[in-house]
Design an enzyme around this catalytic site. Structure first.
Site, PDB file in Angstrom:
ATOM      1  N   ASP A 118      -3.310   0.807   7.377  1.00 28.10           N
ATOM      2  CA  ASP A 118      -2.483   0.654   6.179  1.00 28.10           C
ATOM      3  C   ASP A 118      -2.120  -0.807   5.908  1.00 28.10           C
ATOM      4  O   ASP A 118      -2.068  -1.243   4.764  1.00 28.10           O
ATOM      5  CB  ASP A 118      -1.203   1.493   6.312  1.00 28.10           C
ATOM      6  N   ASP A 133       0.861  -1.176   0.000  1.00 23.79           N
ATOM      7  CA  ASP A 133       0.000   0.000   0.000  1.00 23.79           C
ATOM      8  C   ASP A 133       0.898   1.227   0.000  1.00 23.79           C
ATOM      9  O   ASP A 133       1.762   1.368   0.855  1.00 23.79           O
ATOM     10  CB  ASP A 133      -0.899  -0.008   1.246  1.00 23.79           C
ATOM     11  N   GLU A 167      -1.289  -1.430  -5.781  1.00 23.40           N
ATOM     12  CA  GLU A 167      -2.500  -0.858  -6.324  1.00 23.40           C
ATOM     13  C   GLU A 167      -2.123   0.039  -7.492  1.00 23.40           C
ATOM     14  O   GLU A 167      -1.111   0.729  -7.446  1.00 23.40           O
ATOM     15  CB  GLU A 167      -3.199  -0.044  -5.237  1.00 23.40           C
TER      16      GLU A 167
END
Ligand code: ZN
Length: 422
Positions: A357, A193, A277
């Site tokens: 997170d 992340d 991502e």
């Protein structure tokens, strides 16, 4: 696959003059080609083919009085400038038609003498040569000294000469390697992340913060920029300040790149598959968060992961899913209520306690693994072009700004939002 090897080069005064001329000629040919295609389009004529364009803005232009000086530089440099233009157009067209995945690509833009990076490329046809004495022979430029920080593994297929904003020169060689560098398989897979509170948070709970020396470099740069803004326009002091800022910028970028190389190397070594991502970093870059986003440098970092994964036989995938990675529980899959930025930990009704997170990284990993299993080998990247390509493609801002934890201002105070790009 293709690998890129960069070295500092130190041309003498005469070579710098010759290089400046070559940069200028390449730019003129590029811009002439772009203008011609734009004019043809405005006049409703058909797209000027690559071959016709080359004839018009190189071969024929050389015979005219205003462009006669094009003959003074290597013809390959001019052809390669047009090749960049053609690549830029092709990327734009395939992006328009939807054949090219990912962000939207805008049409090529004019090059300026004020651009931060001036580049020219020599291919094998140009007969550039690495000499026995370690110098790099460039046609119509001369034998340029190179600082060989490491050895070239094999004969390069092309070399790009770059002048950066700090006035430094580099030679960037592209080398084709066929040797198998696949690393022995490991069991672990990881989701990453990318956020603003930490540079990266991994699904195994590791949190990576940008090191102090990077933050110090950023602060120094900021101070110099403020000093620059106080200098009077056109003054000599201002010119000096501009050079100082450019140098500090270059140094900060080098330091950051080294750090990212080390980090990406470790991640690829320790994991069989890496999922991140698919952020629209460029879109974010144009908002008022631009500075912190660019400091974070995620785009270059994920680029390094991708290229290392391809090189060492690992899996790398950008998870292209429109799901709220922050508030989806990585244990039960339930999508929970939106939460504000200050919520760093939360509890799911299923009983799981989450670090915000780390949970996001774990959902990214799960989504990546699901994608990979669905599509099988398709996710595994094949040949990856050498990083830092100098093609003129630049992504447009017209893409989504979804799912970036910590970037609430974009979405009207909402933390995470799934937005489909139109
Ligand atoms: Zn849950």
């Amino acid at each position: 696959m293709q690998l890129r090897y960069n070295y500092r080069v130190t041309p003498d005064a005469a070579q710098r003059t010759a290089l400046a001329q070559a940069f200028g000629c390449a730019r003129v040919v590029f811009n002439d080609g772009l203008r011609l295609r734009q004019q043809a389009r405005e006049a409703g004529e058909k797209y000027v083919s690559d071959a016709d364009l080359s004839k018009l803005v190189i071969t024929r232009a050389k015979t005219t009085e205003e462009r006669a000086w094009l003959s003074e530089v290597s013809a390959v440099v001019l052809q390669q400038a047009l090749a960049d233009l053609n690549t830029g157009y092709r990327n734009f067209f395939t992006s328009l038609s939807g054949k090219r995945k990912g962000r939207k690509v805008a049409p090529p833009r004019y090059r300026s003498r004020k651009d931060n990076r001036q580049t020219i490329r020599f291919t094998k046809n140009a007969r550039f040569k690495v000499l026995g004495n370690g110098r790099l022979r460039l046609p119509k430029i001369g034998d340029v000294p190179v600082r060989w920080s490491r050895t070239l593994p094999s004969e390069p297929t092309s070399v790009t000469v770059i002048k950066d904003a700090a006035g430094r020169y580099f030679a960037s060689f592209v080398v084709q390697t066929s040797e198998d560098e696949t690393m022995p398989e490991v069991n672990s897979e990881i989701g990453i992340d990318l956020g603003l509170t930490h540079f990266a948070v991994m699904s195994d709970g590791t949190k990576v913060t940008a090191p102090k020396f990077l933050r110090r470099a950023a602060r120094r740069l900021k101070r110099l920029q403020q000093a620059l803004s106080r200098k009077q326009k056109g003054s000599n002091r201002r010119k000096e300040a501009v050079v100082k800022v450019a140098r500090a910028h270059a140094r900060a970028a080098d330091t950051r790149r080294d750090w990212q190389h080390k980090l990406s190397t470790a991640i690829i070594r320790d994991n069989q598959a890496v999922y991140v991502e698919d952020l629209c970093v460029v879109g974010l870059g144009r908002t008022r968060l631009a500075k912190s986003v660019h400091d974070a440098g995620w785009a270059s970092f994920t680029g390094m992961l991708q290229y290392r994964a391809a090189r060492y036989g690992r899996t790398f995938a950008r998870v292209d899913r429109f799901f709220p990675s922050t508030r989806m529980c990585s244990d039960c899959g339930r999508i929970n209520d939106k939460m504000t930025l200050d919520v760093r930990e939360w509890d799911c009704p299923c009983g799981s306690h989450h670090d915000r997170d780390v949970n996001a990284a774990r959902t990214i990993k799960a989504a990546g693994q699901a994608d990979f299993n669905d599509r099988g080998a398709q996710v595994r990247p094949g040949l990856v072009p050498a990083p830092r390509s100098e093609a003129v493609t630049h992504p447009d801002a017209a893409c989504s700004t979804r799912s970036v934890a910590g970037i609430s201002v974009l979405q009207g105070g909402e933390d995470v939002k799934a937005v489909r790009p139109t």
